[in-house]
Design an enzyme around this catalytic site. Sequence first.
Site, PDB file in Angstrom:
ATOM      1  N   GLY A 263       0.819  -1.272  -0.086  1.00  0.00           N
ATOM      2  CA  GLY A 263       0.019  -0.078   0.025  1.00  0.00           C
ATOM      3  C   GLY A 263       0.847   1.109   0.236  1.00  0.00           C
ATOM      4  O   GLY A 263       0.657   2.132  -1.034  1.00  0.00           O
ATOM      5  N   ALA A 264       1.824   1.459   1.055  1.00  0.00           N
ATOM      6  CA  ALA A 264       2.620   2.715   1.037  1.00  0.00           C
ATOM      7  C   ALA A 264       3.615   2.372   1.850  1.00  0.00           C
ATOM      8  O   ALA A 264       3.748   1.173   2.766  1.00  0.00           O
ATOM      9  CB  ALA A 264       1.560   3.886   1.525  1.00  0.00           C
ATOM     10  N   MET A 265       4.670   3.124   2.143  1.00  0.00           N
ATOM     11  CA  MET A 265       5.782   2.988   2.795  1.00  0.00           C
ATOM     12  C   MET A 265       6.127   4.208   3.741  1.00  0.00           C
ATOM     13  O   MET A 265       6.371   5.420   3.027  1.00  0.00           O
ATOM     14  CB  MET A 265       6.758   2.409   1.811  1.00  0.00           C
ATOM     15  CG  MET A 265       8.075   2.149   2.319  1.00  0.00           C
ATOM     16  SD  MET A 265       7.953   0.799   3.761  1.00  0.00           S
ATOM     17  CE  MET A 265       9.328   1.361   4.881  1.00  0.00           C
ATOM     18  N   GLU A 266       6.742   3.828   4.815  1.00  0.00           N
ATOM     19  CA  GLU A 266       6.914   5.147   5.724  1.00  0.00           C
ATOM     20  C   GLU A 266       8.313   5.682   5.593  1.00  0.00           C
ATOM     21  O   GLU A 266       8.897   6.262   6.681  1.00  0.00           O
ATOM     22  CB  GLU A 266       6.488   4.668   7.291  1.00  0.00           C
ATOM     23  CG  GLU A 266       7.709   3.594   7.827  1.00  0.00           C
ATOM     24  CD  GLU A 266       7.041   2.123   7.653  1.00  0.00           C
ATOM     25  OE1 GLU A 266       6.227   1.976   6.640  1.00  0.00           O
ATOM     26  OE2 GLU A 266       7.576   1.525   8.416  1.00  0.00           O
ATOM     27  N   ASN A 267       9.077   5.626   4.543  1.00  0.00           N
ATOM     28  CA  ASN A 267      10.518   5.968   4.580  1.00  0.00           C
ATOM     29  C   ASN A 267      10.435   7.419   5.114  1.00  0.00           C
ATOM     30  O   ASN A 267       9.541   8.377   4.991  1.00  0.00           O
ATOM     31  CB  ASN A 267      10.825   6.115   3.139  1.00  0.00           C
ATOM     32  CG  ASN A 267      10.722   5.143   2.260  1.00  0.00           C
ATOM     33  OD1 ASN A 267      10.982   3.964   2.628  1.00  0.00           O
ATOM     34  ND2 ASN A 267       9.592   5.302   1.354  1.00  0.00           N
ATOM     35  N   HIS A 299      -1.388   6.494   8.864  1.00  0.00           N
ATOM     36  CA  HIS A 299      -0.642   5.184   9.235  1.00  0.00           C
ATOM     37  C   HIS A 299       0.985   5.698   8.916  1.00  0.00           C
ATOM     38  O   HIS A 299       1.691   5.353   9.703  1.00  0.00           O
ATOM     39  CB  HIS A 299      -1.076   3.975   8.572  1.00  0.00           C
ATOM     40  CG  HIS A 299      -0.399   2.806   8.647  1.00  0.00           C
ATOM     41  ND1 HIS A 299      -0.859   1.870   9.539  1.00  0.00           N
ATOM     42  CD2 HIS A 299       0.698   2.360   8.408  1.00  0.00           C
ATOM     43  CE1 HIS A 299       0.170   0.713   9.562  1.00  0.00           C
ATOM     44  NE2 HIS A 299       0.874   1.075   8.866  1.00  0.00           N
ATOM     45  N   GLU A 300       0.941   5.930   7.786  1.00  0.00           N
ATOM     46  CA  GLU A 300       2.502   6.226   7.309  1.00  0.00           C
ATOM     47  C   GLU A 300       3.059   7.349   7.986  1.00  0.00           C
ATOM     48  O   GLU A 300       4.278   7.217   8.475  1.00  0.00           O
ATOM     49  CB  GLU A 300       2.678   6.522   5.979  1.00  0.00           C
ATOM     50  CG  GLU A 300       1.982   5.215   4.742  1.00  0.00           C
ATOM     51  CD  GLU A 300       2.353   3.781   5.119  1.00  0.00           C
ATOM     52  OE1 GLU A 300       3.506   3.736   5.787  1.00  0.00           O
ATOM     53  OE2 GLU A 300       1.502   2.867   5.115  1.00  0.00           O
ATOM     54  N   HIS A 303       3.821   6.200  11.733  1.00  0.00           N
ATOM     55  CA  HIS A 303       5.162   5.568  11.687  1.00  0.00           C
ATOM     56  C   HIS A 303       6.392   6.336  12.143  1.00  0.00           C
ATOM     57  O   HIS A 303       7.445   5.832  12.520  1.00  0.00           O
ATOM     58  CB  HIS A 303       5.265   4.892  10.217  1.00  0.00           C
ATOM     59  CG  HIS A 303       4.766   3.402  10.399  1.00  0.00           C
ATOM     60  ND1 HIS A 303       4.970   2.490  11.182  1.00  0.00           N
ATOM     61  CD2 HIS A 303       4.318   2.870   9.429  1.00  0.00           C
ATOM     62  CE1 HIS A 303       4.436   1.543  10.763  1.00  0.00           C
ATOM     63  NE2 HIS A 303       3.909   1.522   9.590  1.00  0.00           N
ATOM     64  N   GLU A 322       4.078  -2.264  13.369  1.00  0.00           N
ATOM     65  CA  GLU A 322       2.871  -2.383  12.762  1.00  0.00           C
ATOM     66  C   GLU A 322       1.548  -2.239  13.379  1.00  0.00           C
ATOM     67  O   GLU A 322       0.671  -1.789  13.373  1.00  0.00           O
ATOM     68  CB  GLU A 322       2.931  -3.574  11.619  1.00  0.00           C
ATOM     69  CG  GLU A 322       4.044  -3.335  10.574  1.00  0.00           C
ATOM     70  CD  GLU A 322       4.078  -2.057   9.819  1.00  0.00           C
ATOM     71  OE1 GLU A 322       3.033  -1.399   9.938  1.00  0.00           O
ATOM     72  OE2 GLU A 322       4.866  -1.600   9.217  1.00  0.00           O
TER      73      GLU A 322
HETATM   74  N1  0A1 Z   1       5.718  -0.570   6.270  1.00  0.00           N
HETATM   75  C1  0A1 Z   1       4.605  -0.555   5.489  1.00  0.00           C
HETATM   76  C2  0A1 Z   1       4.485  -1.718   4.746  1.00  0.00           C
HETATM   77  C3  0A1 Z   1       5.269  -2.212   3.509  1.00  0.00           C
HETATM   78  C4  0A1 Z   1       6.164  -3.356   3.725  1.00  0.00           C
HETATM   79  C5  0A1 Z   1       6.516  -3.698   2.783  1.00  0.00           C
HETATM   80  C6  0A1 Z   1       6.756  -3.201   1.520  1.00  0.00           C
HETATM   81  O1  0A1 Z   1       7.462  -3.599   0.412  1.00  0.00           O
HETATM   82  C7  0A1 Z   1       7.900  -4.918   0.719  1.00  0.00           C
HETATM   83  C8  0A1 Z   1       6.141  -1.968   1.300  1.00  0.00           C
HETATM   84  C9  0A1 Z   1       5.379  -1.693   2.610  1.00  0.00           C
HETATM   85  C10 0A1 Z   1       3.273  -0.154   6.182  1.00  0.00           C
HETATM   86  O2  0A1 Z   1       3.032  -0.457   7.070  1.00  0.00           O
HETATM   87  O3  0A1 Z   1       2.681   0.765   5.592  1.00  0.00           O
HETATM   88 ZN    ZN Z   2       2.642   0.318   8.685  1.00  0.00          ZN
END
Ligand code: 0A1
Ligand code: ZN
Length: 871
Positions: A263-267, A299-300, A303, A322
């Site tokens: 879905g999305a990523m919290e970089n 959510h992101e 994080h 998570e």
């Molecule tokens: N940490 C992100 C979820 C996520 C996990 C893996 C990914 O690529 C393999 C991408 C996103 C979250 O909880 O939104």
């Molecule tokens: Zn997450």
Amino acid sequence: MRTETPQPIRLSDYRPPAYLVDDVHLTFDLQPNTTRVKARLTVRRNGDHSEPLAFNGERLKAVSVAIDGRVLGDGEYVIDAELLTIPAPPAAFTLETEVEIDPENNKALEGLYMSGGRFCTQCEAEGFRKITFWPDRPDVLSRFTVRIEADRRFRHLLANGNLVETGELPGGRHFAVWNDPFLKPCYLFALVAGELDVLEDKLVTKSGRTVDLRIYVDPGMAPRAAYAMDALKRSMTWDEEAYGREYDLDLFMIVAVRDFNFGAMENKGLNIFNSSLLLADPATATDVDYERIEAVVAHEYFHNWTGNRITCRDWFQLCLKEGLTVFREQGFCADMRGEAVQRIKAVKVLRMRQFSEDQGPLAHPVRPSSYMKIDNFYTATIYEKGSEVIGMLKTLIGADAFRKGMDLYFDRHDGEATTVEAFIQCFAEASGRDLGDFFAWYEQAGTPRITLSATYDEAARTLELVLTQATPPSNGQETKRPLPIPVTLGLLDHEGRTLAFERDGQAMDETVIVLDQPEVKVTLTGVDSLPVVSALRGFSAPVVMKTDAEPKERYVQLAADPDLFNRWEAGQDLAADLILSRAAGKPNEVGEERYAEAVGRALNDQASDNAFKALLLALPAETDLALMRSPVDPGALHDAREALRLRLALHLDAELRRLHTGLQDLGEFSPDAAGAGRRALRNAALELMAANPRNDVADIALGHFRAAVNMTDQIGGLNALMLIGGPAFEEALADFYARWKDEPLVIDKWFALQGRDPSETALGRILGLTAHPAFDQKNPNRLRALVSSFANFNPVRFHDPSGAGYRFLADQIIAVDGFNPMTAARLVDPLGGWRRLKPELGALMKAQLERIVAVEGLSKNVYELATRALN
Ligand code: 0A1
Ligand code: ZN
């Protein structure tokens, strides 16, 4: 068959990293097929040992390796398919490496890849090792400086942190240098380069700092990021108010990409989103999309504190970030859109996804103790059950102690990579309670079964409650300990009025019983009349509860339970019993009629809101019903559920038409909870009307579709037409495609809708859609739109007696595994249900799993899940 069996990684084998990286300077010379990555690392031996340095690295073409400026010769290091090994490095040194990678041909979408002509990254969980040699584990925290060089047509060059320098280079190229002042694990690294449009805004934090907010999207799409921006600002302010957490950099960026596995990523400072969870306008996005965007943006963002400032020591602790972040997200959504409705929706998701996982061969604890590929553990158990566990913790220790525990956690562990034990310890200290037993919630898989029986003594005015618990065995865990289960409970009289009572001499109208033994007895006193017990209010624990209540008590609750979750739940229980009886060949027509009457009364209740009524009107999903009895006959469940839908549609005909006419949107579209609730109820009414065989219903649905001025109503109309079937549906489907063919996110909906088509002739169409020119296996959104919606949300066609549905799913898994193992693995889950199916179907499904496992060169990802599913 694969030659070597992949070995599991175990929590009990955890060792601290042998070498740490304090600082890193990365230089990216971006080219679609030949990107050069230079890395200069300040490395330090961790502790006193003489172990070799072993850094991860996969699919990297090594150009050079140097220590303290000296290029290493052939015998001084070894590079194999997974590691760079240097036998005896100094205690502290500078490691310089240069590698070449090919982002354009990276279709696994992990590491550095290209989407829509742009460079982007995905490093969680173990993607950074596909970018450079690195100790790719979350307990190595480093300070990153990143220099990006690229052709000027990649106009925006983005990475984490603060922009410190930009400039021009010869040959039509330019560069940017970014520095992230916060320590972070490599999985939070991100880079984006490309031509983008940006939507900009600002937010002043509670301490008075101004943060620049930027959302980067495909050219022309900036207006569609407005809702996400609004959600971001609300999230930032909410976290300050609810948890005292302020944003820490001066810049926060989000980038939307079309090709994304999740879905999305919290970089850190640079979130990357699947565009389906970011872009919205009324014409192309449904209310469900708006709601999801709000939740995922929050959510992101959340994080940043739960995940980034405090991260996980190892991937077994995934729920630490998570589960907690889902919990925080749910708190935000409840405040934005109403607690009861949000709770019901969260529980529906939990039951559909987590309960089924927990009952099948893929069951695992919230904190697993072994895995082969961590990518396979981004599951409903880690996320949704992980959140439920935190909700129970809060119920058990109270809101004040919970907040104190959170404050202590943030104080004590800021800047660390830590564990679930350390987290729970904060709450034990804040509450002064021994939470030793509570930890079992993290270590035990399976959904506990609880029972409740109540005996009223009229003369003594007492109510004796007996509660029991048992958790069924799951893979690798034969016997289960009792868990501390908070059961929130109140009483009603038979007129539906709240009935006060006393517990341990204290007067109250609600209490929490902690069921922490196999059996617990509680006597309530001062109970003035025969009560209806409203137990597990707000779904206070993720369990399956059986009570000795009679239908008439459920009807009291459906009409009047002040706990709206239980009011909804009572209706679901009644409906489920009726459907299951009919599916078992024992239809209860009187009961069905009575149920329809009660739903009619609930619809007329002036006090409850539209969103709630829309939920009341929906019968339990076939997938939920399938969890209640085994062996499962999906066809019989479908027919029985349809029979009850027909009964409701006939009985409530006038009511549904009135709702459908009366709830039309007047004035401007607003995506807020009130507007969405009105559309939800109107579309739910139409969906139920579609079960009515009267011929004017197709006209109404077609009119609804044609008159729609927003995507929610268009999809609502198309869905109703699909359930009715026939030429009107065919026509609308073709119109819809023609109108939206240039809008990928809308065409995803077109595929997803057909994937869910339950009609008898749908299977052929669904299987044939993979040949449609717009179908694209390489794009996870498009793939899932068709394949996941079919396998997860169309049980009656997926479980076709020929086995063609299963074969189709296996074909897709095998094909996609060839280039994108992570996404292929996420399709395996529906095949895990074979044991609970009626034997002739179970055998067909099992055969497809066996076929998958036998594929030469299968990925670890799919191998792990398919073998577990077979066991
Ligand atoms: N940490 C992100 C979820 C996520 C996990 C893996 C990914 O690529 C393999 C991408 C996103 C979250 O909880 O939104
Ligand atoms: Zn997450």
